[in-house]
Design a protein around this motif. Structure first.
Motif, PDB file in Angstrom:
ATOM      1  N   LYS A  39       0.838  -1.208   0.000  1.00 20.38           N
ATOM      2  CA  LYS A  39       0.000   0.000   0.000  1.00 20.38           C
ATOM      3  C   LYS A  39       0.869   1.253   0.000  1.00 20.38           C
ATOM      4  O   LYS A  39       0.580   2.217  -0.719  1.00 20.38           O
ATOM      5  CB  LYS A  39      -0.917   0.009   1.225  1.00 20.38           C
ATOM      6  CG  LYS A  39      -2.087  -0.917   1.118  1.00 20.38           C
ATOM      7  CD  LYS A  39      -2.959  -0.826   2.362  1.00 20.38           C
ATOM      8  CE  LYS A  39      -4.157  -1.739   2.263  1.00 20.38           C
ATOM      9  NZ  LYS A  39      -5.005  -1.669   3.464  1.00 20.38           N
ATOM     10  N   GLU A  40       1.937   1.244   0.768  1.00 20.30           N
ATOM     11  CA  GLU A  40       2.852   2.382   0.788  1.00 20.30           C
ATOM     12  C   GLU A  40       3.543   2.528  -0.568  1.00 20.30           C
ATOM     13  O   GLU A  40       3.759   3.647  -1.038  1.00 20.30           O
ATOM     14  CB  GLU A  40       3.883   2.198   1.908  1.00 20.30           C
ATOM     15  CG  GLU A  40       4.782   3.375   2.122  1.00 20.30           C
ATOM     16  CD  GLU A  40       4.070   4.615   2.644  1.00 20.30           C
ATOM     17  OE1 GLU A  40       4.588   5.721   2.386  1.00 20.30           O
ATOM     18  OE2 GLU A  40       3.017   4.491   3.294  1.00 20.30           O
TER      19      GLU A  40
ATOM     20  N   GLN B 249       9.874  -8.449  -7.519  1.00 21.68           N
ATOM     21  CA  GLN B 249      10.621  -8.470  -6.260  1.00 21.68           C
ATOM     22  C   GLN B 249       9.698  -8.563  -5.049  1.00 21.68           C
ATOM     23  O   GLN B 249       8.478  -8.540  -5.174  1.00 21.68           O
ATOM     24  CB  GLN B 249      11.497  -7.220  -6.186  1.00 21.68           C
ATOM     25  CG  GLN B 249      12.495  -7.154  -7.334  1.00 21.68           C
ATOM     26  CD  GLN B 249      13.413  -5.973  -7.214  1.00 21.68           C
ATOM     27  OE1 GLN B 249      13.655  -5.481  -6.138  1.00 21.68           O
ATOM     28  NE2 GLN B 249      13.932  -5.519  -8.340  1.00 21.68           N
ATOM     29  N   SER B 250      10.295  -8.659  -3.884  1.00 17.83           N
ATOM     30  CA  SER B 250       9.533  -8.735  -2.632  1.00 17.83           C
ATOM     31  C   SER B 250       8.918  -7.372  -2.320  1.00 17.83           C
ATOM     32  O   SER B 250       9.390  -6.340  -2.825  1.00 17.83           O
ATOM     33  CB  SER B 250      10.448  -9.158  -1.493  1.00 17.83           C
ATOM     34  OG  SER B 250      11.369  -8.122  -1.199  1.00 17.83           O
ATOM     35  N   PRO B 251       7.871  -7.331  -1.503  1.00 20.45           N
ATOM     36  CA  PRO B 251       7.237  -6.053  -1.173  1.00 20.45           C
ATOM     37  C   PRO B 251       8.202  -5.014  -0.592  1.00 20.45           C
ATOM     38  O   PRO B 251       8.112  -3.830  -0.906  1.00 20.45           O
ATOM     39  CB  PRO B 251       6.167  -6.444  -0.151  1.00 20.45           C
ATOM     40  CG  PRO B 251       5.791  -7.830  -0.538  1.00 20.45           C
ATOM     41  CD  PRO B 251       7.080  -8.455  -0.983  1.00 20.45           C
ATOM     42  N   ARG B 252       9.144  -5.451   0.240  1.00 21.84           N
ATOM     43  CA  ARG B 252      10.114  -4.509   0.816  1.00 21.84           C
ATOM     44  C   ARG B 252      11.011  -3.929  -0.263  1.00 21.84           C
ATOM     45  O   ARG B 252      11.279  -2.729  -0.303  1.00 21.84           O
ATOM     46  CB  ARG B 252      10.943  -5.220   1.889  1.00 21.84           C
ATOM     47  CG  ARG B 252      11.826  -4.304   2.690  1.00 21.84           C
ATOM     48  CD  ARG B 252      12.449  -5.020   3.883  1.00 21.84           C
ATOM     49  NE  ARG B 252      13.051  -6.293   3.560  1.00 21.84           N
ATOM     50  CZ  ARG B 252      14.327  -6.452   3.188  1.00 21.84           C
ATOM     51  NH1 ARG B 252      15.117  -5.403   3.097  1.00 21.84           N
ATOM     52  NH2 ARG B 252      14.802  -7.649   2.917  1.00 21.84           N
ATOM     53  N   LYS B 253      11.454  -4.781  -1.192  1.00 26.46           N
ATOM     54  CA  LYS B 253      12.301  -4.319  -2.296  1.00 26.46           C
ATOM     55  C   LYS B 253      11.516  -3.437  -3.266  1.00 26.46           C
ATOM     56  O   LYS B 253      12.063  -2.500  -3.831  1.00 26.46           O
ATOM     57  CB  LYS B 253      12.890  -5.520  -3.045  1.00 26.46           C
ATOM     58  CG  LYS B 253      13.862  -6.326  -2.241  1.00 26.46           C
ATOM     59  CD  LYS B 253      15.173  -5.626  -2.127  1.00 26.46           C
ATOM     60  CE  LYS B 253      16.180  -6.551  -1.455  1.00 26.46           C
ATOM     61  NZ  LYS B 253      17.396  -5.856  -1.110  1.00 26.46           N
ATOM     62  N   ILE B 254      10.226  -3.755  -3.472  1.00 21.96           N
ATOM     63  CA  ILE B 254       9.385  -2.930  -4.343  1.00 21.96           C
ATOM     64  C   ILE B 254       9.331  -1.504  -3.806  1.00 21.96           C
ATOM     65  O   ILE B 254       9.521  -0.545  -4.560  1.00 21.96           O
ATOM     66  CB  ILE B 254       7.967  -3.530  -4.473  1.00 21.96           C
ATOM     67  CG1 ILE B 254       7.991  -4.798  -5.315  1.00 21.96           C
ATOM     68  CG2 ILE B 254       6.988  -2.515  -5.069  1.00 21.96           C
ATOM     69  CD1 ILE B 254       6.691  -5.557  -5.363  1.00 21.96           C
ATOM     70  N   LEU B 255       9.094  -1.361  -2.514  1.00 20.90           N
ATOM     71  CA  LEU B 255       9.038  -0.022  -1.921  1.00 20.90           C
ATOM     72  C   LEU B 255      10.364   0.696  -2.081  1.00 20.90           C
ATOM     73  O   LEU B 255      10.403   1.878  -2.448  1.00 20.90           O
ATOM     74  CB  LEU B 255       8.647  -0.120  -0.447  1.00 20.90           C
ATOM     75  CG  LEU B 255       8.541   1.218   0.304  1.00 20.90           C
ATOM     76  CD1 LEU B 255       7.534   2.148  -0.366  1.00 20.90           C
ATOM     77  CD2 LEU B 255       8.156   0.964   1.753  1.00 20.90           C
ATOM     78  N   GLU B 256      11.473   0.001  -1.853  1.00 20.99           N
ATOM     79  CA  GLU B 256      12.803   0.616  -2.008  1.00 20.99           C
ATOM     80  C   GLU B 256      13.050   1.071  -3.443  1.00 20.99           C
ATOM     81  O   GLU B 256      13.544   2.156  -3.686  1.00 20.99           O
ATOM     82  CB  GLU B 256      13.906  -0.359  -1.571  1.00 20.99           C
ATOM     83  CG  GLU B 256      13.942  -0.599  -0.082  1.00 20.99           C
ATOM     84  CD  GLU B 256      14.917  -1.702   0.304  1.00 20.99           C
ATOM     85  OE1 GLU B 256      15.634  -2.247  -0.584  1.00 20.99           O
ATOM     86  OE2 GLU B 256      14.968  -2.041   1.504  1.00 20.99           O
ATOM     87  N   GLU B 257      12.688   0.218  -4.413  1.00 23.37           N
ATOM     88  CA  GLU B 257      12.886   0.541  -5.827  1.00 23.37           C
ATOM     89  C   GLU B 257      12.047   1.747  -6.237  1.00 23.37           C
ATOM     90  O   GLU B 257      12.509   2.617  -6.984  1.00 23.37           O
ATOM     91  CB  GLU B 257      12.535  -0.653  -6.714  1.00 23.37           C
ATOM     92  CG  GLU B 257      13.481  -1.804  -6.622  1.00 23.37           C
ATOM     93  CD  GLU B 257      14.758  -1.601  -7.452  1.00 23.37           C
ATOM     94  OE1 GLU B 257      14.706  -0.846  -8.434  1.00 23.37           O
ATOM     95  OE2 GLU B 257      15.764  -2.206  -7.089  1.00 23.37           O
ATOM     96  N   ILE B 258      10.818   1.796  -5.786  1.00 21.00           N
ATOM     97  CA  ILE B 258       9.937   2.917  -6.143  1.00 21.00           C
ATOM     98  C   ILE B 258      10.435   4.204  -5.522  1.00 21.00           C
ATOM     99  O   ILE B 258      10.386   5.270  -6.149  1.00 21.00           O
ATOM    100  CB  ILE B 258       8.476   2.606  -5.757  1.00 21.00           C
ATOM    101  CG1 ILE B 258       7.935   1.523  -6.687  1.00 21.00           C
ATOM    102  CG2 ILE B 258       7.605   3.861  -5.814  1.00 21.00           C
ATOM    103  CD1 ILE B 258       6.556   1.033  -6.361  1.00 21.00           C
ATOM    104  N   GLN B 259      10.926   4.136  -4.305  1.00 25.26           N
ATOM    105  CA  GLN B 259      11.461   5.338  -3.674  1.00 25.26           C
ATOM    106  C   GLN B 259      12.698   5.849  -4.387  1.00 25.26           C
ATOM    107  O   GLN B 259      12.930   7.046  -4.442  1.00 25.26           O
ATOM    108  CB  GLN B 259      11.783   5.057  -2.210  1.00 25.26           C
ATOM    109  CG  GLN B 259      10.557   4.937  -1.345  1.00 25.26           C
ATOM    110  CD  GLN B 259      10.879   4.522   0.077  1.00 25.26           C
ATOM    111  OE1 GLN B 259      11.877   3.876   0.345  1.00 25.26           O
ATOM    112  NE2 GLN B 259      10.002   4.892   0.997  1.00 25.26           N
ATOM    113  N   GLN B 260      13.486   4.938  -4.952  1.00 22.16           N
ATOM    114  CA  GLN B 260      14.703   5.348  -5.659  1.00 22.16           C
ATOM    115  C   GLN B 260      14.417   5.825  -7.079  1.00 22.16           C
ATOM    116  O   GLN B 260      15.245   6.491  -7.677  1.00 22.16           O
ATOM    117  CB  GLN B 260      15.703   4.188  -5.705  1.00 22.16           C
ATOM    118  CG  GLN B 260      16.262   3.848  -4.347  1.00 22.16           C
ATOM    119  CD  GLN B 260      17.124   2.591  -4.372  1.00 22.16           C
ATOM    120  OE1 GLN B 260      17.322   1.982  -5.418  1.00 22.16           O
ATOM    121  NE2 GLN B 260      17.646   2.219  -3.216  1.00 22.16           N
ATOM    122  N   ALA B 261      13.268   5.475  -7.635  1.00 24.37           N
ATOM    123  CA  ALA B 261      12.933   5.843  -9.017  1.00 24.37           C
ATOM    124  C   ALA B 261      12.714   7.337  -9.145  1.00 24.37           C
ATOM    125  O   ALA B 261      12.336   8.029  -8.255  1.00 24.37           O
ATOM    126  CB  ALA B 261      11.688   5.104  -9.475  1.00 24.37           C
TER     127      ALA B 261
END
Length: 145
Positions: free
Chosen positions: A111-112, A133-145
């Protein structure tokens, strides 16, 4: 058998189930930490939830439900046995309880991630890469995009 030893063995089986869940998911052996205000449990929480789930299930519905711990009217306490099926059940309940916790955290992370993705423009190729990827990695990737 002493009822407390039975309870300990059931809890240990649940703890092993929590460890198995931690190894099968993205939690691996990270310690609990906050990620964007979301508590990611890590392996310690998986172990605790696994033990608690297994003990609760055994004491509510299993052979532990019939144990009288404070019976004062009887002269001899009833014999208590612990079967392999009870230990195997405790292990599976430990895995399932820890998996429930992991799924709830993953749902909050996703959700985040959606909230963060709405603020950014991400190419379809990058999107295809992110969703594997895993949900934690998805959030990290989106934040870095």
């Amino acid at each position: 058998m002493n009822p407390w030893i039975c309870a300990l063995l059931i809890s240990l089986a649940g703890m092993v189930g929590g460890v198995v869940n931690a190894l099968l998911t993205d939690n691996k052996f990270i310690v609990p930490k906050l990620k964007n205000g979301i508590l990611c449990p890590g392996f310690l929480s998986n172990i605790l939830i696994g033990a608690t789930s297994a003990f609760s299930s055994w004491s509510f519905y299993g052979s532990g439900a019939s144990i009288e711990l404070a019976k004062t009217t009887a002269t001899v306490r009833q014999d208590i046995s612990l079967t392999f099926s009870a230990l195997a059940g405790a292990f599976l309940v430990g895995v399932a309880g820890a998996k429930w916790l992991t799924n709830e955290v993953d749902k909050r992370l996703l959700k985040e991630s959606v909230k963060e993705a709405a603020k950014k423009e991400i190419s379809p190729d990058k999107c295809d890469k992110i969703i594997t990827q895993s949900p934690r990695k998805i959030l990290e990737e989106i934040q870095q995009a």
